[in-house]
Write an enzyme that holds these catalytic residues in place. Structure first.
Site, mmCIF file in Angstrom:
data_model
loop_
_atom_site.group_PDB
_atom_site.id
_atom_site.type_symbol
_atom_site.label_atom_id
_atom_site.label_comp_id
_atom_site.label_asym_id
_atom_site.label_seq_id
_atom_site.Cartn_x
_atom_site.Cartn_y
_atom_site.Cartn_z
ATOM 1 C CG HIS A 90 -52.634 -12.689 -2.111
ATOM 2 N ND1 HIS A 90 -53.499 -13.024 -1.091
ATOM 3 C CD2 HIS A 90 -52.604 -11.317 -2.127
ATOM 4 C CE1 HIS A 90 -53.959 -11.929 -0.510
ATOM 5 N NE2 HIS A 90 -53.441 -10.884 -1.119
ATOM 6 C CG ASN A 138 -54.962 -3.890 -1.701
ATOM 7 O OD1 ASN A 138 -55.020 -5.063 -1.368
ATOM 8 N ND2 ASN A 138 -53.954 -3.108 -1.390
ATOM 9 C CG ASN A 184 -55.761 -5.615 2.342
ATOM 10 O OD1 ASN A 184 -56.251 -5.271 3.415
ATOM 11 N ND2 ASN A 184 -54.453 -5.595 2.123
#
Length: 320
Positions: A90, A138, A184
Site C-alpha cells: 500500500h 483515506n 480509498n
C-alpha cells in the site's frame, strides 16, 4: 450563490456545498462556502489566530509555501505514515517518490500546515513539488487539496502515484481520468479536489491477493521474496520513475503510449504454412451436343465365335 442543506465535516470544519447546476449538490465542486459561524466559533477563531499564524509561517519557511511558479507540477505518492507500513504494498506510492527524490537530488521537509512531507525541485527542467500526505490513506485528499490551493497548482498539473490491485506485479499503467477503482486514497482525492475525475495517475501493480487472503491483509503486507526479485529484475521501480518523467516532459498521451508499447506482450510468430498440393487436372466435360450425337449413333453388336482355331466376328448394324 444559493447553497444547499448538505453539510460535510472536513479537517474539523463544516462546509456547505454550492449548488452548481439544476439545483443539484456536487460535493466535488469548488469553492466551498463555510457554514455561518456562531458567537463561540468567532471567539475560538480569534483566540487561535496567533497559533494559526505561526503554523502559516512554518509552512512558508519549510517549503516555500504560497509561491506560485508557472508550470509547476504536484507529484503525490500515496501511502500510510509510520514505520509499521514501510515497504508494504500500500506504500508503493511513497517508495516511488522516495526513489525519484533520491535520484533527482530533492530533499524532504515537513509541511505541518499541509500535513505532508514535501520536496521542491526540478525534474528534467520542469519545476515540481513532491508530496507524501501524512494523513493516512483515506484522508490523503485533504492534504492534496491544501497543497493545490496554497501553491496554486491546477488539477491539470496533478499526478498521483499509487498501488493498484488490478495491475499485475511488475507492471506499470498510466491513466488520465476515471473512477477510483476501490482505492480509498484516490476516492478521497476525487471527493476533495478533482470532482470531474480528470488527473494524471501512475498505477503501480501489486496484484490480487491469493485465495483465502483478505484484501486488507494483502495490501498491508510486504512483497514476498519472489515478488521482490521480480520487481528488481524487471526494473519496475525505475520504470515507474521514468513514467513520471515521461508525463512531465512529453505529456500524458505520449507517456501512456510509451508505457503501453513497453508492456505490450510480443506477438507470437506464426507457424509456416504447409506447401499447397498441386491441383489435379480435371477431365474435360462432354458438351451436351456431343452427348446427344453419341446417343443417336447406331448400336453395334459384336459376336465372337472361335472354331477350329479360326475367329469369326459378325457385326449387325441397325439402319437409321
Amino acid at each position: 450563490a444559493p447553497i444547499c442543506a448538505c453539510r460535510r465535516k472536513s479537517a474539523g470544519r463544516i462546509y456547505v456545498c454550492r449548488v452548481v447546476e439544476d439545483g443539484q449538490c456536487w460535493r466535488g465542486s469548488w469553492p466551498r462556502v463555510p457554514a455561518p459561524m456562531g458567537l463561540l466559533a468567532v471567539v475560538r477563531k480569534v483566540v487561535t489566530a496567533p497559533m494559526r499564524l505561526i503554523e502559516r509561517v512554518r509552512g512558508h519557511g519549510s517549503a516555500g509555501a504560497g509561491v506560485a511558479e508557472p508550470g509547476r507540477w504536484l507529484l503525490v505518492g500515496l501511502g500510510n505514515p509510520g514505520s509499521r507500513f514501510e515497504g508494504t504494498r500500500h506504500n508503493a506510492g511513497f517508495d516511488v517518490l522516495d526513489i525519484l527524490a533520491r535520484t533527482e537530488g530533492i530533499s524532504w521537509t515537513d509541511a505541518a500546515r499541509h500535513r505532508a512531507k514535501v520536496g521542491v525541485g526540478k525534474i528534467a527542467g520542469v519545476p515540481v513539488l513532491l508530496a507524501k500526505p501524512q494523513t493516512y490513506m483515506n484522508l490523503g485528499g485533504e492534504s492534496v487539496r491544501s497543497l493545490c490551493r496554497w501553491y496554486k497548482i491546477p488539477n491539470s498539473n496533478l499526478l498521483v502515484v499509487y498501488d493498484d490491485l488490478d495491475t499485475a506485479v511488475g507492471a506499470i499503467k498510466l491513466k488520465g481520468k476515471g473512477g477510483h477503482g476501490g482505492h480509498n486514497g484516490i476516492r478521497n482525492i476525487i471527493d476533495e479536489v478533482c470532482g470531474d475525475k480528470v488527473f494524471a495517475r501512475v498505477k503501480f501493480g501489486i496484484g490480487r491477493p491469493k485465495p483465502g487472503v483478505e484484501v486488507y491483509d494483502h495490501v498491508l503486507t510486504k512483497f514476498g521474496d519472489d515478488e521482490a526479485t521480480e520487481l528488481e529484475s524487471k526494473g519496475t521501480w525505475a520504470k515507474a520513475c521514468d513514467a513520471v518523467r515521461g508525463v512531465l516532459v512529453d505529456g500524458l498521451d505520449k507517456a501512456m503510449s510509451a508505457v503501453y508499447t513497453e508492456h505490450k506482450a510480443p506477438k507470437q510468430p506464426k507457424a509456416p504454412k504447409a506447401p499447397k498440393e498441386p491441383k489435379q487436372s480435371k477431365e474435360p466435360k462432354e458438351s451436351p451436343a456431343a452427348a446427344a450425337n453419341e446417343s443417336d449413333a447406331p448400336a453395334a453388336t459384336v459376336d465372337t465365335n472361335v472354331r477350329d482355331g479360326a475367329e469369326k466376328v459378325e457385326m449387325d448394324s441397325t439402319p437409321l
